[in-house]
Design a protein around this motif. Sequence first.
Motif, PDB file in Angstrom:
ATOM      1  N   GLY A  21       0.832  -1.326  -0.033  1.00  0.00           N
ATOM      2  CA  GLY A  21       0.072   0.029   0.115  1.00  0.00           C
ATOM      3  C   GLY A  21       0.832   1.141  -0.028  1.00  0.00           C
ATOM      4  O   GLY A  21       0.220   2.393   0.233  1.00  0.00           O
ATOM      5  N   CYS A  22       2.027   1.143  -0.309  1.00  0.00           N
ATOM      6  CA  CYS A  22       3.045   2.326  -0.252  1.00  0.00           C
ATOM      7  C   CYS A  22       2.790   3.327  -1.224  1.00  0.00           C
ATOM      8  O   CYS A  22       2.786   2.786  -2.650  1.00  0.00           O
ATOM      9  CB  CYS A  22       4.564   1.927  -0.165  1.00  0.00           C
ATOM     10  SG  CYS A  22       5.432   3.226   0.072  1.00  0.00           S
ATOM     11  N   THR A  23       2.615   4.620  -0.905  1.00  0.00           N
ATOM     12  CA  THR A  23       2.727   5.656  -1.903  1.00  0.00           C
ATOM     13  C   THR A  23       3.633   6.747  -1.468  1.00  0.00           C
ATOM     14  O   THR A  23       3.462   8.006  -1.823  1.00  0.00           O
ATOM     15  CB  THR A  23       1.304   6.224  -1.920  1.00  0.00           C
ATOM     16  OG1 THR A  23       0.849   6.763  -0.562  1.00  0.00           O
ATOM     17  CG2 THR A  23       0.349   5.311  -2.245  1.00  0.00           C
ATOM     18  N   ARG A  24       4.654   6.257  -0.961  1.00  0.00           N
ATOM     19  CA  ARG A  24       5.626   7.487  -0.424  1.00  0.00           C
ATOM     20  C   ARG A  24       6.632   8.029  -1.491  1.00  0.00           C
ATOM     21  O   ARG A  24       6.936   9.086  -1.053  1.00  0.00           O
ATOM     22  CB  ARG A  24       6.825   6.701   0.591  1.00  0.00           C
ATOM     23  CG  ARG A  24       6.196   6.062   2.045  1.00  0.00           C
ATOM     24  CD  ARG A  24       7.130   5.566   2.746  1.00  0.00           C
ATOM     25  NE  ARG A  24       8.193   6.026   2.883  1.00  0.00           N
ATOM     26  CZ  ARG A  24       8.429   7.000   4.125  1.00  0.00           C
ATOM     27  NH1 ARG A  24       7.411   7.203   4.650  1.00  0.00           N
ATOM     28  NH2 ARG A  24       9.516   7.460   4.185  1.00  0.00           N
ATOM     29  N   CYS A  25       6.360   7.492  -2.697  1.00  0.00           N
ATOM     30  CA  CYS A  25       7.004   8.088  -3.825  1.00  0.00           C
ATOM     31  C   CYS A  25       6.311   7.753  -4.880  1.00  0.00           C
ATOM     32  O   CYS A  25       5.527   6.876  -4.913  1.00  0.00           O
ATOM     33  CB  CYS A  25       8.666   7.647  -3.999  1.00  0.00           C
ATOM     34  SG  CYS A  25       8.833   6.022  -5.051  1.00  0.00           S
ATOM     35  N   PRO A  26       6.462   8.398  -6.084  1.00  0.00           N
ATOM     36  CA  PRO A  26       5.464   8.349  -7.484  1.00  0.00           C
ATOM     37  C   PRO A  26       5.563   6.703  -7.907  1.00  0.00           C
ATOM     38  O   PRO A  26       5.065   6.537  -8.798  1.00  0.00           O
ATOM     39  CB  PRO A  26       6.123   9.436  -8.208  1.00  0.00           C
ATOM     40  CG  PRO A  26       6.540  10.373  -7.695  1.00  0.00           C
ATOM     41  CD  PRO A  26       7.235   9.691  -6.428  1.00  0.00           C
ATOM     42  N   LEU A  27       6.808   5.975  -7.821  1.00  0.00           N
ATOM     43  CA  LEU A  27       6.796   4.755  -8.542  1.00  0.00           C
ATOM     44  C   LEU A  27       5.852   3.857  -8.354  1.00  0.00           C
ATOM     45  O   LEU A  27       5.783   3.008  -9.132  1.00  0.00           O
ATOM     46  CB  LEU A  27       8.361   4.036  -7.993  1.00  0.00           C
ATOM     47  CG  LEU A  27       9.537   4.965  -8.220  1.00  0.00           C
ATOM     48  CD1 LEU A  27      10.812   4.180  -7.764  1.00  0.00           C
ATOM     49  CD2 LEU A  27       9.891   5.294  -9.663  1.00  0.00           C
ATOM     50  N   TYR A  28       5.034   3.901  -7.563  1.00  0.00           N
ATOM     51  CA  TYR A  28       3.842   2.954  -7.317  1.00  0.00           C
ATOM     52  C   TYR A  28       2.898   3.019  -8.519  1.00  0.00           C
ATOM     53  O   TYR A  28       2.294   2.035  -8.830  1.00  0.00           O
ATOM     54  CB  TYR A  28       3.317   3.038  -6.039  1.00  0.00           C
ATOM     55  CG  TYR A  28       2.469   4.200  -5.979  1.00  0.00           C
ATOM     56  CD1 TYR A  28       0.886   4.141  -6.116  1.00  0.00           C
ATOM     57  CD2 TYR A  28       2.916   5.514  -5.520  1.00  0.00           C
ATOM     58  CE1 TYR A  28       0.010   5.025  -6.086  1.00  0.00           C
ATOM     59  CE2 TYR A  28       1.923   6.559  -5.582  1.00  0.00           C
ATOM     60  CZ  TYR A  28       0.459   6.409  -5.760  1.00  0.00           C
ATOM     61  OH  TYR A  28      -0.303   7.404  -5.625  1.00  0.00           O
ATOM     62  N   ARG A  29       3.064   4.260  -8.907  1.00  0.00           N
ATOM     63  CA  ARG A  29       1.930   4.746  -9.978  1.00  0.00           C
ATOM     64  C   ARG A  29       2.020   3.766 -11.268  1.00  0.00           C
ATOM     65  O   ARG A  29       0.927   3.112 -11.843  1.00  0.00           O
ATOM     66  CB  ARG A  29       1.852   6.167 -10.386  1.00  0.00           C
ATOM     67  CG  ARG A  29       1.673   6.995  -9.260  1.00  0.00           C
ATOM     68  CD  ARG A  29       1.777   8.272  -9.680  1.00  0.00           C
ATOM     69  NE  ARG A  29       1.656   9.360  -8.494  1.00  0.00           N
ATOM     70  CZ  ARG A  29       1.850  10.774  -8.575  1.00  0.00           C
ATOM     71  NH1 ARG A  29       2.658  11.122  -9.649  1.00  0.00           N
ATOM     72  NH2 ARG A  29       1.602  11.379  -7.417  1.00  0.00           N
ATOM     73  N   ASP A  30       3.292   3.452 -11.609  1.00  0.00           N
ATOM     74  CA  ASP A  30       3.591   2.843 -12.987  1.00  0.00           C
ATOM     75  C   ASP A  30       4.059   1.372 -12.921  1.00  0.00           C
ATOM     76  O   ASP A  30       3.954   0.455 -13.743  1.00  0.00           O
ATOM     77  CB  ASP A  30       4.496   3.254 -13.901  1.00  0.00           C
ATOM     78  CG  ASP A  30       4.013   4.850 -14.177  1.00  0.00           C
ATOM     79  OD1 ASP A  30       3.056   5.004 -14.419  1.00  0.00           O
ATOM     80  OD2 ASP A  30       4.892   5.877 -14.227  1.00  0.00           O
ATOM     81  N   ALA A  31       4.092   0.696 -11.588  1.00  0.00           N
ATOM     82  CA  ALA A  31       4.725  -0.484 -11.230  1.00  0.00           C
ATOM     83  C   ALA A  31       3.584  -1.458 -11.216  1.00  0.00           C
ATOM     84  O   ALA A  31       2.322  -1.089 -10.764  1.00  0.00           O
ATOM     85  CB  ALA A  31       5.500  -0.680 -10.016  1.00  0.00           C
ATOM     86  N   THR A  32       3.592  -2.761 -11.291  1.00  0.00           N
ATOM     87  CA  THR A  32       2.571  -3.614 -11.412  1.00  0.00           C
ATOM     88  C   THR A  32       2.140  -3.822  -9.625  1.00  0.00           C
ATOM     89  O   THR A  32       1.247  -3.844  -9.538  1.00  0.00           O
ATOM     90  CB  THR A  32       2.848  -5.062 -11.970  1.00  0.00           C
ATOM     91  OG1 THR A  32       3.085  -4.883 -13.279  1.00  0.00           O
ATOM     92  CG2 THR A  32       1.735  -5.911 -11.689  1.00  0.00           C
ATOM     93  N   GLN A  33       3.241  -3.970  -8.963  1.00  0.00           N
ATOM     94  CA  GLN A  33       3.007  -4.198  -7.677  1.00  0.00           C
ATOM     95  C   GLN A  33       4.443  -3.697  -6.923  1.00  0.00           C
ATOM     96  O   GLN A  33       5.376  -3.834  -7.457  1.00  0.00           O
ATOM     97  CB  GLN A  33       2.516  -5.415  -7.218  1.00  0.00           C
ATOM     98  CG  GLN A  33       3.618  -6.681  -7.862  1.00  0.00           C
ATOM     99  CD  GLN A  33       3.173  -8.015  -7.789  1.00  0.00           C
ATOM    100  OE1 GLN A  33       2.453  -8.528  -7.119  1.00  0.00           O
ATOM    101  NE2 GLN A  33       3.379  -8.666  -9.225  1.00  0.00           N
TER     102      GLN A  33
END
Length: 214
Positions: A21-33
Amino acid sequence: MATEPAGPIKSLQQLAAAEAGCTRCPLYRDATQAVPGEGPRRAAFMLVGEQPGDKEDIAGKPFVGPVGRVLDQALHDAGIAREDTFVTNAVKHFKHEMRGKRRLHKRPDNYEIERCKIWLDLERSLVKPATIVALGVTAARSLIGRTVTISKVRGQPFVMEDGTRLIVTVHPSALLRIEDEDERHAAYRSFVADLKAAVSANPQPTGTRGRASV
């Protein structure tokens, strides 16, 4: 989705759920998981890479692609069982750029490394490895807290503030980029030698912590 753990994390399962559930940096937006670390709770050795690659991003497991196969063989040749070693990455989401239909790796920047450090620190606190191997500059930056030149610190064990031994070496992906066969074999032997240095630096026999054995 959250930027901080909702409460105390006491297990690797809880940690993986928090990382997801991490949103600490923008990388989560484009990664699968998010890709959490994997291995026994009391591994003597922890290997820290840079970030998940394309295969790891899809599988949700660290070091499962071609680089993982190189690492598996090197661990075997160094006398370290992969299944008895905790493997993880300094950054938990796959950073990439699209080139046509291909997702090409991009190195995490210092901001992304620092924002993800909370998860690596929690992994260390749960696993409590006796020895950590930093695979490449990103892992070394996260663990040491500053950028280092690999060639200057490579293979030289030193003690971290909490008493953990640290060995810095190259990331195994670097071996795959070497085109000359003789140079690649020489680089592989040096990589295995660094892993053997980690075994020598370990302050207690592996196998006294969980199932790790040499």
